[in-house]
Write a protein that holds these residues in place. Sequence first.
Motif, short mmCIF file in Angstrom:
data_model
loop_
_atom_site.label_atom_id
_atom_site.label_comp_id
_atom_site.label_asym_id
_atom_site.label_seq_id
_atom_site.Cartn_x
_atom_site.Cartn_y
_atom_site.Cartn_z
N TYR A 151 0.85 -1.21 0.00
CA TYR A 151 0.00 0.00 0.00
C TYR A 151 0.88 1.25 0.00
O TYR A 151 0.62 2.23 -0.71
CB TYR A 151 -0.92 0.05 1.23
CG TYR A 151 -1.86 -1.13 1.39
CD1 TYR A 151 -2.33 -1.85 0.28
CD2 TYR A 151 -2.31 -1.52 2.66
CE1 TYR A 151 -3.19 -2.93 0.45
CE2 TYR A 151 -3.18 -2.60 2.83
CZ TYR A 151 -3.60 -3.30 1.71
OH TYR A 151 -4.45 -4.36 1.87
N ILE A 183 -7.10 -7.08 -4.15
CA ILE A 183 -7.36 -5.85 -4.92
C ILE A 183 -8.26 -4.92 -4.10
O ILE A 183 -8.04 -3.71 -4.04
CB ILE A 183 -7.99 -6.17 -6.30
CG1 ILE A 183 -7.05 -7.05 -7.15
CG2 ILE A 183 -8.39 -4.90 -7.05
CD1 ILE A 183 -5.76 -6.40 -7.59
N ARG A 184 -9.24 -5.51 -3.45
CA ARG A 184 -10.13 -4.69 -2.61
C ARG A 184 -9.34 -4.01 -1.50
O ARG A 184 -9.56 -2.85 -1.17
CB ARG A 184 -11.24 -5.57 -2.02
CG ARG A 184 -12.58 -4.88 -1.98
CD ARG A 184 -13.74 -5.85 -1.79
NE ARG A 184 -13.90 -6.78 -2.89
CZ ARG A 184 -13.86 -8.12 -2.77
NH1 ARG A 184 -13.63 -8.68 -1.60
NH2 ARG A 184 -14.03 -8.87 -3.83
N MET A 187 -7.82 -1.02 -2.90
CA MET A 187 -8.83 0.04 -3.08
C MET A 187 -9.11 0.74 -1.74
O MET A 187 -9.29 1.94 -1.68
CB MET A 187 -10.16 -0.58 -3.56
CG MET A 187 -10.10 -1.24 -4.91
SD MET A 187 -10.22 -0.06 -6.23
CE MET A 187 -11.95 0.36 -6.15
N ASP A 188 -9.13 -0.06 -0.67
CA ASP A 188 -9.52 0.50 0.64
C ASP A 188 -8.38 1.18 1.39
O ASP A 188 -8.62 2.01 2.25
CB ASP A 188 -10.06 -0.62 1.54
CG ASP A 188 -11.39 -1.17 1.02
OD1 ASP A 188 -12.01 -0.49 0.18
OD2 ASP A 188 -11.77 -2.28 1.44
N ILE A 193 -5.72 6.14 -4.47
CA ILE A 193 -5.87 5.11 -5.51
C ILE A 193 -6.76 5.59 -6.67
O ILE A 193 -6.62 5.15 -7.81
CB ILE A 193 -6.39 3.78 -4.92
CG1 ILE A 193 -6.18 2.63 -5.93
CG2 ILE A 193 -7.85 3.84 -4.49
CD1 ILE A 193 -4.78 2.26 -6.20
N GLU A 194 -7.68 6.54 -6.38
CA GLU A 194 -8.57 7.00 -7.46
C GLU A 194 -7.81 7.77 -8.54
O GLU A 194 -8.32 7.99 -9.64
CB GLU A 194 -9.77 7.80 -6.90
CG GLU A 194 -9.50 9.24 -6.52
CD GLU A 194 -8.58 9.41 -5.30
OE1 GLU A 194 -8.38 8.43 -4.54
OE2 GLU A 194 -8.04 10.52 -5.11
N ILE A 198 -6.10 0.58 -11.53
CA ILE A 198 -5.50 -0.67 -11.01
C ILE A 198 -5.51 -1.70 -12.14
O ILE A 198 -6.51 -1.88 -12.84
CB ILE A 198 -6.29 -1.23 -9.81
CG1 ILE A 198 -6.29 -0.23 -8.65
CG2 ILE A 198 -5.70 -2.57 -9.35
CD1 ILE A 198 -7.03 -0.74 -7.42
N GLY A 220 -12.36 -4.09 -8.46
CA GLY A 220 -12.02 -2.69 -8.73
C GLY A 220 -10.97 -2.45 -9.79
O GLY A 220 -10.71 -1.31 -10.15
N ARG A 222 -9.33 -2.05 -13.39
CA ARG A 222 -9.93 -1.60 -14.65
C ARG A 222 -9.00 -1.85 -15.84
O ARG A 222 -9.25 -1.38 -16.94
CB ARG A 222 -10.32 -0.12 -14.58
CG ARG A 222 -11.45 0.15 -13.59
CD ARG A 222 -12.76 -0.52 -14.05
NE ARG A 222 -13.83 -0.38 -13.06
CZ ARG A 222 -14.15 -1.32 -12.16
NH1 ARG A 222 -13.51 -2.47 -12.12
NH2 ARG A 222 -15.15 -1.13 -11.30
#
Length: 506
Positions: A151, A183-184, A187-188, A193-194, A198, A220, A222
């Motif tokens: 992370y 992967i989640r 995202m969390d 991350i936005e 990913i 999540g 793409r």
Amino acid sequence: MEQIRIFDTTLRDGEQTPGINLNMAEKLALARQLERLGVDVIEAGFPAASKGDREAVTKIARELKDTSVCGLCRALPSDIDACWEAVKQGVSPRIHIFLATSPLHMEYKLKKQPQQVLEAAVAAVKYGKQFCSDIEFSAEDAFRSDPAFLYQVLEQVIAAGATTVNVPDTVGYATPEEYGAFIRGIMDHVPNIEKAVISVHCHNDLGLAVANSLSGVIAGARQVECTMNGIGERAGNASLEEVVMGLAVRRDHYGFACGVDTKQIYRTSKLTESLTAVDIATNKPVVGSNAFRHESGIHQHGVLAHPQTYEIMTPESIGKVQSDFVLGKLSGRHAFALRLEELGFRLDNETIDAAFVKFKELADRKKEVTDRDISALIEKKSLQVQEHYKLQSFQIQTGNNITSIAGVDLVHEDMVHSEAAVGNGPIDAIFRAVDKIVGISCTLENYSIRAVTDGKDAMGEVTVKVRFADRIYSGKGLSTDILESSVLAYINTINRVISDQEAAEA
Ligand code: KIV
Ligand code: ZN
């Protein structure tokens, strides 16, 4: 509908398969077909790895008009420089930097502490960002990395300018549930991350690469990294055709679109198979020869009554069209050129003329020339390497009670060279006669033959793999006569060895 980006790495991760060595013309032919297929990104090679890779990435980047071309590099300024040089003339270049983040790789391969890896990753992304806005960072062996450390790495490389972050399961160890959760977790727990896409990159050691990739998409991701026919190191990568048809056939479940023209899948798969000489298993999903074949009476009856009884997708949806249209020896150039166009080949006049000569030769031997025959001829054409040696003629005497003896005449630098040899069967005898002329001795690793079309006059395609100076070379030969296919395949392979030797000496 949201789009999933398809990142094709057939020419990089796929090309790392032992025994695959594509020449420049073959890489270009495949890249053009991948563009026609509609993938979003083509990873065309690893520019710092070799002169051949550098030249191929440069040419592909220059040539393609719509597709982003990317090169792989280690987190080193010299690699990034080489990559940028190669991709910079592309329509939308991408630099792909990788560095391992798992404890095993950091300790034993990189011999670096985690903090050093983190700093090197950030420095490399910043360095690449000076040249290119589109930077992908891959945390090699991400799935076996400590999530908290990963992370941190991802957050900092995104802050440094990475626009895509790739999460490889480098050794194919994950299960779909675990990979989705992984992967989640990203995202969390990665706060910025936005700001990046990913990407998933799964290897197939447990046969789970496609399932893991799709699980990553649900969680999540793409972008999916994959190869045509699933070729790649060891058990290969996620198969492009399976990922794409999974998304298409089960759009009700996944809810994503992608830019791939599924009708180009079959042709791309066949081209990949013939260029790489890695045969597709008959039961391979989507593109295997049995994928749409129904043997049992109950199934045949069901499909005739309603195709969906036993088919969840149609052969037409992947561009596998059965045409009633057959050409023969009376067909003219115009009809031939038209058929090529209908089959999706965009060729210049010179190439059509050369293919037409081959077509006429074939039509003299074979009553009906089918679409598959024509495709095989064209694919064979793009397979051609420099013909240092060319077959003029061969003769064989063989039988179950005599020793096989072969005579071969090869043309080399405008001179005919002839030799004869005995062997353990006709193929061994021909290959030995060729060896005597060429004067280089390779070890035959593999010989295989398959019919390209149906019927007694089908074209037989022979694939030969030889070992020379610790490398595996493969070549193919195509003819209605399997002994001719064999000698052509062997000469094609030897010509590749010679070209490679010459390139290494240059
Ligand atoms: O499998 C892998 O980790 C890779 C990276 C270099 C992206 O191929
Ligand atoms: Zn990989």
